[in-house]
Design an enzyme around this catalytic site. Structure first.
Site, mmCIF file in Angstrom:
data_model
loop_
_atom_site.group_PDB
_atom_site.id
_atom_site.type_symbol
_atom_site.label_atom_id
_atom_site.label_comp_id
_atom_site.label_asym_id
_atom_site.label_seq_id
_atom_site.Cartn_x
_atom_site.Cartn_y
_atom_site.Cartn_z
ATOM 1 N N SER A 34 9.953 -15.620 -17.231
ATOM 2 C CA SER A 34 8.800 -16.418 -17.645
ATOM 3 C C SER A 34 7.972 -15.632 -18.644
ATOM 4 C CB SER A 34 7.941 -16.793 -16.435
ATOM 5 O OG SER A 34 7.338 -15.630 -15.888
ATOM 6 N N LYS A 35 6.856 -16.206 -19.045
ATOM 7 C CA LYS A 35 6.015 -15.585 -20.065
ATOM 8 C C LYS A 35 5.516 -14.204 -19.660
ATOM 9 C CE LYS A 35 4.375 -19.897 -22.151
ATOM 10 N NZ LYS A 35 3.197 -20.754 -22.413
#
Length: 469
Positions: free
Chosen positions: A238-239
């Site tokens: 994810s980010k």
């Protein structure tokens, strides 16, 4: 059988790493067997889709070099065709109108959860004909109540799902929009897709889609559901792990060749081989060699691959991608050495193209000031005479190439009876503004002779000011 694969992202966000790997595997399988690769944008979620995300997908695919043979197709352009087949299923008794409101369905599901049951539509309108007039309704697919769906997955082997686990899927919402799961089925059939490569999060959709295909009398494609990609901490990528979208890797200075090579190895292998050209990828790839285990993203490995490709690809090919970074950093490369020549001397010294542009600025424009620590150490009063001497040698040259420049520097050291360090480092700082650069002879050769002379003057002036302060 002719092989047709597809990549079908939803434009609700940018092209992420997991999607890019799926696209690569799908593209490679088609290319390895002389088939066709289709790009299809699944934009039925109109509220969450955006033109920017659609363009980002196209940009990402183009940057990676995953060119499609057909498409891009957009599902929002094909609603008439979907509705035609929905009408066919209604006529044949494979679908029905459902007048249950969302509030009713929510209440039923809440009750099911309270009782520890799996939330599902109970089939209320499945066999009813007492349809109210002028009431909105959805269309549901009449899923078989008995038997099971069995399919051989190229990654996971045989998968069996009992039809009792599946409820009657909505194939057209009450607002008239066909749903994702139905559009996918029609598109894959109508486009002749033979192999569907997608993420493991779609496994639950597959039996539903197979049942719809069978109801339509359509052939069932082969499936390969690839595992998710994890971050280096073992959690879903994810980010928080850094760059997630493909174009972020472009912006960070990675070559598409490095990203492709890295994505290939995230779940596929061929012995111990680490480096693969695109031709090797095509020749060696097989769906059956994809690992069913989740893969962990390792940024250090990607950096290593990127450095490898910066060093080994033809400089002109690296230059094509590097040019974007120079422009992004407002460096005008028309005023200095050809980028290919620059890459020949800088390739061993950088990990990314972004870094390449940053550390090469002095080749294309004069620097405002010297690096403080390098100037403090090397632009001292004792270096002044050495700089004046080497400046005279360099200014007198009638030919400007690395061999002649190197000889002039050596001659200066010999004339002054000093070691190369006492002339080389002050000269490096004078000409580049810092204490780091490629070999002095090649560095100076990429600069103009007049530039070198002027920068040495600037260094001498700096020493004079230092001396008088």
């Amino acid at each position: 059988m002719s092989v047709v694969t597809r990549f079908a992202p939803s434009p609700t966000g940018y092209l992420h790493v997991g999607g890019a790997r799926t696209a690569l595997y799908s593209w490679l399988y088609a290319k390895s067997l002389g088939g066709e690769f289709i790009l299809r944008i699944e934009d039925t979620d109109i509220e969450r889709s955006s033109p920017q995300a659609k363009q980002a997908i196209l940009d990402g695919m183009q940057w990676l070099g995953l060119n499609h043979d057909k498409g891009p197709y957009y599902q929002t352009d094909r609603f008439d065709m979907y509705n035609k087949f929905i009408g066919q299923l209604l006529e044949q008794g494979h679908a029905y109108k459902c007048f249950m409101s969302s509030e009713e369905l929510d209440a039923i599901r809440a009750q099911q959860e309270e009782q520890g049951e799996k939330p599902r539509y109970p089939g209320t309108w499945r066999d009813r004909n007492d349809h109210p007039e002028n009431q909105p309704y959805a269309i549901r697919f009449k899923n078989p109540k008995t038997g099971e769906v069995v399919f051989d997955d190229h990654v996971r082997g045989e998968i069996r799902i009992s039809n009792t686990e599946l409820d009657d899927l909505v194939i057209r919402r009450s607002d008239g929009a066909p749903t994702y799961n139905f559009c996918v089925v029609i598109d894959d059939w109508e486009m002749g897709v033979s192999h569907v490569v997608r993420g493991e999060d779609h496994i639950n959709n597959t039996p539903r889609q197979i049942n719809i295909l069978k109801a339509l009398g359509a052939p069932v494609p082969e499936y390969a559901h690839v595992s998710m990609i994890l971050g280096d901490d073992g959690k879903k990528l994810s980010k928080r792990h850094g760059a997630v979208s493909v174009m972020q890797y472009r912006d960070s200075g990675y070559l598409p060749q490095a990203v492709l090579n890295y994505l290939l190895r995230l779940g596929w292998s061929h012995g111990d081989q680490e480096i693969f050209s695109v031709d090797e990828m095509i020749n060696l790839f097989s769906l059956d060699h994809i690992s069913k285990s989740a893969s962990a993203f390792n940024t250090e490995k990607l950096i290593w691959l990127n450095q490898h490709y910066i060093k080994t690809l033809p400089p002109a090919e690296v230059a094509e991608h590097a040019r974007w970074h120079f422009e992004d950093q407002n460096i005008d490369t028309s005023t200095g050495p050809d980028l290919s020549d620059l890459i020949r001397v800088q390739a061993d010294r950088v990990d990314t193209l972004k870094e390449l542009a940053s550390v090469s600025r002095y080749f294309y424009e004069d620097f405002a000031e010297f690096d403080p620590s390098a100037a403090k150490k090397h632009l001292r009063v004792v270096a002044k005479a050495n700089l004046i001497a080497v400046q005279a040698k360099l200014e007198a040259l009638t030919s400007w190439d690395s061999a002649i420049i190197g000889q002039a520097i050596n001659d200066t050291a010999a004339d002054l009876d000093i070691g190369m360090g006492k002339i080389g480092m002050p000269l490096r700082v004078a000409v580049t503004g810092s204490g780091n650069s490629p070999a002095l002879d090649v560095t100076l050769a990429l600069l103009k002779q007049t530039q070198v002379v002027q920068r040495i003057n600037k260094a001498i002036e700096f020493i004079n000011n230092r001396e008088n302060s």
